[in-house]
Design a protein around this motif. Structure first.
Motif, PDB file in Angstrom:
ATOM      1  N   SER A 428      45.985  26.875-101.922  1.00  0.00           N
ATOM      2  CA  SER A 428      45.041  27.898-101.666  1.00  0.00           C
ATOM      3  C   SER A 428      43.491  27.567-101.303  1.00  0.00           C
ATOM      4  CB  SER A 428      44.954  28.962-102.807  1.00  0.00           C
ATOM      5  OG  SER A 428      44.165  30.160-102.554  1.00  0.00           O
ATOM      6  N   ARG A 431      43.084  26.049 -98.025  1.00  0.00           N
ATOM      7  CA  ARG A 431      42.916  26.882 -96.731  1.00  0.00           C
ATOM      8  C   ARG A 431      42.046  27.832 -96.990  1.00  0.00           C
ATOM      9  NH1 ARG A 431      48.895  27.066 -95.480  1.00  0.00           N
ATOM     10  NH2 ARG A 431      48.801  29.243 -94.982  1.00  0.00           N
ATOM     11  N   ARG A 439      39.194  24.440 -92.274  1.00  0.00           N
ATOM     12  CA  ARG A 439      40.019  25.277 -92.668  1.00  0.00           C
ATOM     13  C   ARG A 439      41.286  25.757 -91.881  1.00  0.00           C
ATOM     14  NH1 ARG A 439      36.757  29.688 -93.446  1.00  0.00           N
ATOM     15  NH2 ARG A 439      36.982  30.577 -91.361  1.00  0.00           N
ATOM     16  N   GLY A 443      44.707  24.426 -93.340  1.00  0.00           N
ATOM     17  CA  GLY A 443      45.789  25.185 -92.977  1.00  0.00           C
ATOM     18  C   GLY A 443      47.247  24.463 -92.599  1.00  0.00           C
ATOM     19  N   THR A 446      48.438  21.868 -95.031  1.00  0.00           N
ATOM     20  CA  THR A 446      49.117  22.473 -96.338  1.00  0.00           C
ATOM     21  C   THR A 446      50.474  23.014 -96.016  1.00  0.00           C
ATOM     22  OG1 THR A 446      47.849  24.483 -96.298  1.00  0.00           O
ATOM     23  CG2 THR A 446      47.076  22.862 -97.637  1.00  0.00           C
ATOM     24  N   THR A 447      50.386  23.704 -94.910  1.00  0.00           N
ATOM     25  CA  THR A 447      51.788  24.240 -94.430  1.00  0.00           C
ATOM     26  C   THR A 447      52.708  23.168 -94.239  1.00  0.00           C
ATOM     27  OG1 THR A 447      50.838  25.856 -93.026  1.00  0.00           O
ATOM     28  CG2 THR A 447      52.937  25.571 -92.561  1.00  0.00           C
TER      29      THR A 447
END
Length: 485
Positions: A428, A431, A439, A443, A446-447
């Motif tokens: 979190s 992201r 960012r 994102g 992390t995905t």
């Protein structure tokens, strides 16, 4: 449509749909086929028979020599009314006994209560993750990672005490989170700028104390969570008073609010703990019950004996693993092994998703470093960081202080929810980087990382369910030599 573009109502519907769907998957993995194998697995040999005699006598009775074969065959009356010494309090065994009373004395009956507890842990983690991250998607990720984690699945399919302990500890932490908004409002509304108000209206702290009483009545290690949460509440009160402009915020939190918080937290825990011993109090045959005419003195005598026993648990065991080894999971506990045809193997083992576990440990270290840097620079500590570190301290750090005691990796089931929370909280933060370009990169990264962790969890799922695998697939799971179970 992204999560941020959804309406509040749409977000709530999505949150409920994810929680329900993931919980159903968790229930299937934990309950389907839980009636097999039809033998007492690992420490079920203690807890199942104790649970049944407890359910019938009000206390744990004594069984004859080698009673397992008869019990597994359906002869469950081989206990006597003589009280047996047992090392753990009764509540976890009451739950196992309730399952047997409702669903029969076969393996499904003696495991179903633990399976239900393990299932309930999943939606509970979902709501905690949602509160900490503010993200429906990351809350769903946290719940999904727990739903398929082989350690969580295995510990839900065997009648041990630790899954119930994990549920009650996480529930207590959730209640403390629920206490925060109202308490902060009341502190800020106080008119005493020197010491601040004494806040007595904290029903969630009372609830947390009661649940921690249940946890301690399952296993005494629940007391670690009680102590850590008590300290955490005082620390949070101090920080809240400082932010509210209270001059003597440290003295106020410790000497003024501290005693009130103690009264709200500890007596409910003690009352609930003692209620867990109702069967022992209401009868006269339990172990040490006749050691004093005063039942509370007799219970104290029993507890002294249990404490002496726990201090002497230092014997070697094939799957013994000190807490320091849990970081790498060097010696996972083998619960059950099935040998099939052509070298096929089925294992049920206390081994978490290794990528999730190792990534989670790295995230915990990062959170600890953040707290250290904040303290060193006299900056406010993130409440989320403090919450997660308190969870780790409550469920893991105490075991590091007992290096000579015999312990096992399956104890880590209480740590696992906080490790997962550390992963999704870290995701979190990445992201939500303030730089738009970073960012986007974060994102995507992390995905990809969370997807990879999820796929590894699926890959290791057979170690949670005991599914029989071809020999080549079984060997593909042996990432460390010590995992050759």
């Amino acid at each position: 449509m992204t999560e941020r573009s959804m309406t509040p109502r749409g977000t709530r519907i999505l949150a409920w749909a994810l929680a329900v769907g993931i919980t159903l998957v968790a229930a299937i993995l934990r309950i389907a086929g839980v009636g097999g194998p039809a033998t007492l697995i690992f420490d079920e040999t203690y807890y199942v028979k104790d649970a049944w005699s407890l359910w019938n006598l009000g206390y744990e009775g004594t069984w004859g020599d080698d009673p397992n074969a008869a019990f597994e065959a359906g002869d469950v009356d081989g206990y006597s009314a003589e009280g047996s010494f047992v090392a753990h309090p009764p509540v976890g065994k009451w739950l196992i006994g309730a399952g047997m009373a409702l669903f029969g004395t076969g393996p499904f009956g003696w495991r179903i209560a633990t399976a239900i507890m393990g299932t309930l842990l999943v939606p509970l983690l979902h709501v905690v993750a949602k509160r900490l991250t503010g993200s429906v998607w990351l809350a769903g990720v946290a719940a999904a990672l727990l739903a398929i984690d082989p350690l969580a699945v295995a510990m839900s399919r065997i009648a041990l005490l630790d899954t119930s302990l994990a549920l009650f500890i996480l529930l207590a932490f959730w209640f403390v989170l629920l206490d925060r908004p109202g308490t902060v409002r009341r502190i800020r509304a106080g008119t005493d700028r020197i010491a601040g108000p004494i806040v007595w209206r904290r029903p969630w702290i009372i609830a947390a104390g009661g649940v921690l009483g249940l946890a301690s009545a399952v296993k005494w290690s629940g007391l670690y969570a009680l102590a850590v949460l008590g300290i955490a509440i005082v620390v949070m009160d101090a920080i809240d008073r400082r932010r509210a402009g209270v001059d003597r915020w440290v003295e106020s939190a410790i000497g003024r609010q501290g005693p009130a918080s103690f009264v709200l937290l500890v007596p409910p825990a003690l009352v609930v703990y003692l209620v867990g011993w109702t069967g022992w109090f209401a009868t006269d045959g339990g172990y040490d019950r006749q050691s004093s005419t005063n039942p509370f003195v007799a219970l104290w005598n029993y507890h002294r004996t249990v404490l002496d026993f726990h201090g002497s648990v230092t014997a070697g065991h094939t799957y013994a693993s000190p807490a320091a080894e849990w970081i790498l999971m060097l010696n996972p506990t083998l619960m059950e092994r099935t040998n099939g045809d052509d070298g096929a193997v089925g294992l049920m083992a206390a081994l978490p998703n290794p990528v999730l576990w190792w990534a989670g440990i790295a995230c915990v270290v990062w959170l600890a470093v953040r707290i250290f840097i904040a303290l060193a620079n006299k900056r406010p500590i993130s409440g989320t960081d403090g919450f997660l570190l308190a969870g780790i301290c409550a469920t893991y750090i105490p075991w590091l202080l007992l290096p000579s005691r015999t312990m096992f990796t399956f104890y880590a089931i209480t740590v696992l929810p906080f490790v997962i929370l550390a992963v999704v909280v870290t995701a979190s933060r990445l992201r939500d980087h303030p730089d738009p370009d970073r960012r986007v990169v974060a994102g995507t990264a992390t995905t990809v990382a969370l997807t990879a962790i999820f796929l590894v969890g699926i890959f290791f799922l057979p170690f949670g369910t005991g599914w029989v695998e071809p020999e080549w697939l079984y060997k593909a799971h042996l990432w460390l030599p010590s995992w050759y179970l």
